[in-house]
Design a protein around this motif. Sequence first.
Motif, mmCIF file in Angstrom:
data_model
loop_
_atom_site.group_PDB
_atom_site.id
_atom_site.type_symbol
_atom_site.label_atom_id
_atom_site.label_comp_id
_atom_site.label_asym_id
_atom_site.label_seq_id
_atom_site.Cartn_x
_atom_site.Cartn_y
_atom_site.Cartn_z
ATOM 1 N N MET A 25 0.952 -1.376 -0.082
ATOM 2 C CA MET A 25 -0.125 -0.153 0.220
ATOM 3 C C MET A 25 1.190 1.220 0.263
ATOM 4 O O MET A 25 0.692 2.211 -0.708
ATOM 5 C CB MET A 25 -1.141 -0.291 1.933
ATOM 6 C CG MET A 25 -2.320 -0.756 1.267
ATOM 7 S SD MET A 25 -3.270 -0.712 2.696
ATOM 8 C CE MET A 25 -2.613 -1.460 3.828
ATOM 9 N N ALA A 26 1.815 1.332 1.175
ATOM 10 C CA ALA A 26 2.758 2.380 0.890
ATOM 11 C C ALA A 26 3.570 2.728 -0.652
ATOM 12 O O ALA A 26 4.076 4.045 -0.482
ATOM 13 C CB ALA A 26 3.274 2.789 1.735
ATOM 14 N N PHE A 27 4.095 1.532 -1.090
ATOM 15 C CA PHE A 27 4.636 1.900 -1.703
ATOM 16 C C PHE A 27 4.312 1.944 -2.912
ATOM 17 O O PHE A 27 4.823 2.999 -3.995
ATOM 18 C CB PHE A 27 5.580 0.300 -2.383
ATOM 19 C CG PHE A 27 6.699 0.156 -3.202
ATOM 20 C CD1 PHE A 27 7.910 0.774 -3.598
ATOM 21 C CD2 PHE A 27 6.539 -0.289 -4.260
ATOM 22 C CE1 PHE A 27 8.703 1.015 -4.267
ATOM 23 C CE2 PHE A 27 7.318 -0.398 -5.487
ATOM 24 C CZ PHE A 27 8.357 0.808 -5.410
ATOM 25 N N SER A 28 2.750 2.223 -3.344
ATOM 26 C CA SER A 28 1.771 2.207 -4.607
ATOM 27 C C SER A 28 1.921 3.451 -4.448
ATOM 28 O O SER A 28 1.748 4.316 -5.303
ATOM 29 C CB SER A 28 0.958 0.863 -4.500
ATOM 30 O OG SER A 28 0.775 -0.337 -4.431
ATOM 31 N N ALA A 405 2.961 11.617 -0.232
ATOM 32 C CA ALA A 405 4.558 11.060 -0.383
ATOM 33 C C ALA A 405 4.163 10.862 1.311
ATOM 34 O O ALA A 405 4.443 9.850 2.470
ATOM 35 C CB ALA A 405 5.579 11.765 -0.380
ATOM 36 N N VAL A 406 3.221 11.693 2.170
ATOM 37 C CA VAL A 406 3.481 11.874 3.143
ATOM 38 C C VAL A 406 1.945 10.657 3.889
ATOM 39 O O VAL A 406 2.007 10.013 4.883
ATOM 40 C CB VAL A 406 2.285 13.612 4.041
ATOM 41 C CG1 VAL A 406 1.621 13.116 5.474
ATOM 42 C CG2 VAL A 406 2.707 13.650 3.859
ATOM 43 N N PHE A 407 0.931 10.640 3.138
ATOM 44 C CA PHE A 407 -0.333 9.360 3.392
ATOM 45 C C PHE A 407 0.195 8.272 3.162
ATOM 46 O O PHE A 407 0.733 7.719 3.857
ATOM 47 C CB PHE A 407 -0.728 9.739 1.872
ATOM 48 C CG PHE A 407 -2.172 8.312 2.009
ATOM 49 C CD1 PHE A 407 -2.990 9.417 2.651
ATOM 50 C CD2 PHE A 407 -2.190 6.860 1.956
ATOM 51 C CE1 PHE A 407 -4.291 8.210 2.896
ATOM 52 C CE2 PHE A 407 -3.537 6.370 1.633
ATOM 53 C CZ PHE A 407 -4.286 7.118 2.434
ATOM 54 N N ALA A 408 1.651 8.371 2.063
ATOM 55 C CA ALA A 408 2.161 6.903 2.110
ATOM 56 C C ALA A 408 2.991 6.125 3.528
ATOM 57 O O ALA A 408 2.788 5.359 4.138
ATOM 58 C CB ALA A 408 3.047 6.268 0.696
ATOM 59 N N LEU A 412 2.424 3.288 5.977
ATOM 60 C CA LEU A 412 3.438 2.856 6.772
ATOM 61 C C LEU A 412 3.545 2.727 8.473
ATOM 62 O O LEU A 412 4.391 1.238 8.569
ATOM 63 C CB LEU A 412 5.352 2.694 6.113
ATOM 64 C CG LEU A 412 6.310 1.640 6.066
ATOM 65 C CD1 LEU A 412 5.506 0.821 5.266
ATOM 66 C CD2 LEU A 412 7.018 2.758 5.294
ATOM 67 N N PHE A 413 3.361 3.487 8.903
ATOM 68 C CA PHE A 413 3.153 3.413 9.816
ATOM 69 C C PHE A 413 3.125 2.433 10.835
ATOM 70 O O PHE A 413 3.086 2.479 12.420
ATOM 71 C CB PHE A 413 2.950 4.624 11.141
ATOM 72 C CG PHE A 413 3.163 5.374 12.772
ATOM 73 C CD1 PHE A 413 4.609 5.428 12.789
ATOM 74 C CD2 PHE A 413 2.172 5.268 13.370
ATOM 75 C CE1 PHE A 413 4.493 5.415 14.374
ATOM 76 C CE2 PHE A 413 2.546 5.418 14.432
ATOM 77 C CZ PHE A 413 3.487 5.783 15.119
ATOM 78 N N LEU A 414 1.816 2.037 10.165
ATOM 79 C CA LEU A 414 1.203 0.745 11.129
ATOM 80 C C LEU A 414 1.704 -0.056 11.478
ATOM 81 O O LEU A 414 1.712 -0.367 12.941
ATOM 82 C CB LEU A 414 0.648 0.505 9.714
ATOM 83 C CG LEU A 414 -0.921 -0.611 9.950
ATOM 84 C CD1 LEU A 414 -1.704 -0.628 11.365
ATOM 85 C CD2 LEU A 414 -1.571 -1.170 8.997
ATOM 86 N N ILE A 415 3.316 -0.532 10.345
ATOM 87 C CA ILE A 415 4.011 -1.630 10.451
ATOM 88 C C ILE A 415 4.254 -1.339 12.454
ATOM 89 O O ILE A 415 4.495 -1.887 12.929
ATOM 90 C CB ILE A 415 5.339 -2.131 9.994
ATOM 91 C CG1 ILE A 415 3.700 -2.345 8.126
ATOM 92 C CG2 ILE A 415 5.662 -3.092 9.880
ATOM 93 C CD1 ILE A 415 4.644 -2.494 7.175
ATOM 94 N N VAL A 416 4.886 0.069 11.724
ATOM 95 C CA VAL A 416 6.185 0.547 13.496
ATOM 96 C C VAL A 416 4.828 0.880 14.968
ATOM 97 O O VAL A 416 5.693 0.345 15.364
ATOM 98 C CB VAL A 416 6.120 1.988 13.439
ATOM 99 C CG1 VAL A 416 6.936 2.554 13.653
ATOM 100 C CG2 VAL A 416 7.489 1.901 11.628
ATOM 101 N N ASN A 417 3.730 1.171 14.795
ATOM 102 C CA ASN A 417 3.380 1.115 15.431
ATOM 103 C C ASN A 417 2.550 -0.610 16.052
ATOM 104 O O ASN A 417 2.351 -0.159 17.470
ATOM 105 C CB ASN A 417 2.384 1.546 15.060
ATOM 106 C CG ASN A 417 1.139 2.620 16.832
ATOM 107 O OD1 ASN A 417 1.339 2.820 17.243
ATOM 108 N ND2 ASN A 417 -0.054 3.044 16.512
ATOM 109 N N LEU A 418 2.539 -1.240 15.315
ATOM 110 C CA LEU A 418 1.799 -2.815 15.901
ATOM 111 C C LEU A 418 2.899 -3.540 16.592
ATOM 112 O O LEU A 418 3.374 -4.587 16.494
ATOM 113 C CB LEU A 418 0.884 -3.334 15.183
ATOM 114 C CG LEU A 418 -0.612 -3.150 14.426
ATOM 115 C CD1 LEU A 418 -1.661 -4.057 13.852
ATOM 116 C CD2 LEU A 418 -1.413 -2.545 16.121
#
Length: 425
Positions: A25-28, A405-408, A412-418
Amino acid sequence: MQNRTVEGSPGSVARLFITVTVAVMAFSAVLGALGAVYHSDFLNQLHPYLFFIGFGNLAILIFNRYLTSAIYPEMKIDERKQRGYVYGVLVSLVMIAVAVFMQWPLLKAFTGLYLMVLVLGPLKEIFTTLSIPKIWKEVSVRYYIFDVIFLLNANLGLFTLGLKEAFPDQGIIPFFVTQSAYFLGSSFPLSISVMGFLYTYAWKQSSRRELMTLLFSLWFYIFVGGVLVFLIVILMGNYLGMMLVSHILLLGVMAMLGGFGVYLYNFFRTRFHHPALAFLLSGLALLFATSAYGIMNVYYIQGIPFGAHPPIRADQMWIYHSHTHAALLGWITFSFVGMIYIVIPAIVRKDSLSLLREGHALERILKPETMHLAFVQLTVMLLSGVGILLAFFLENDLLLGGAGAVFAFAVLFLIVNLKRELYRE
């Protein structure tokens, strides 16, 4: 809490799923932002393919299967197969990237055929394990099973699109097979999954359960049938039919948004602030925006044949782009991020589907710090999402690229937060 997940267990596969899915999702989104800034036709064409092929297939093959198996335990999960699905989808992403870069439409067609074969396995398991009456008995399962069917159809669309591009002079492939039609077909199963999830983990637990079951059963026919009828009237070029169906769907979305807002108010007032529910409410709000942009799109599509390029008047293309991105980055992404905040920690905590089956998925599984940061993430995603829609209206590529870019990075922060939840001892 101690995690005792082992290689090949439900928890380890859930970790793999969230890492790969969020990265896709983030890369897209990053590629879309770069495409807007540098006016790259390759990046602008590639990033939606990566999103729908990567995220779309993984969400249905892995995440959707968890939700179905939580209701019907006989739909057992083979962790080895699920890992195979993840790696198989990653292979398809490489193939579609090469196909777009090299302009090899036959490789695009082969990618669609490959994904069809991948989806046929789970589809066979469903209909050899569950009977039609049993599927129809549970409203949410009805949504989930149709997801897999529509995913197969979406991959068929990719296959036929590749053939049409390879042999443009052949009249065998129908005229309505276009990139836009493929992306629409790929977004549809994702939308249905969210509807089933909202019923299972929100309104099904309401004190008016029987009424909620009736309403969601009715909405299944309106939503699924309405979208299919809408496609037919588009192909017929029936402007009145398009306007009628789009307004009916808009009213349904408004009812869901208002109803879920009331549910959320009562939940937060009596229990605690769960960020996943706020993500889902934001997703519904952006589905409302999607529907509104869709009606504006229908207004300007009058007199333009389906499949034409551009699909609406050139001076109104911002409406078309706003419609697609409100659905893609808004309704679908926000909703699935919220669903992930509920489902994945629940699976990893017990290394099984027990919390989902027992109806405890909405309890205080996450740390307070994790939930707080999730609300911060939601705020950033909302602001950057609005920035993307505003950039289309203003035709400002720098704003579009920056907001994208900010949205991406917010996604991606979802991985860091979880990470603190999925890997803590």
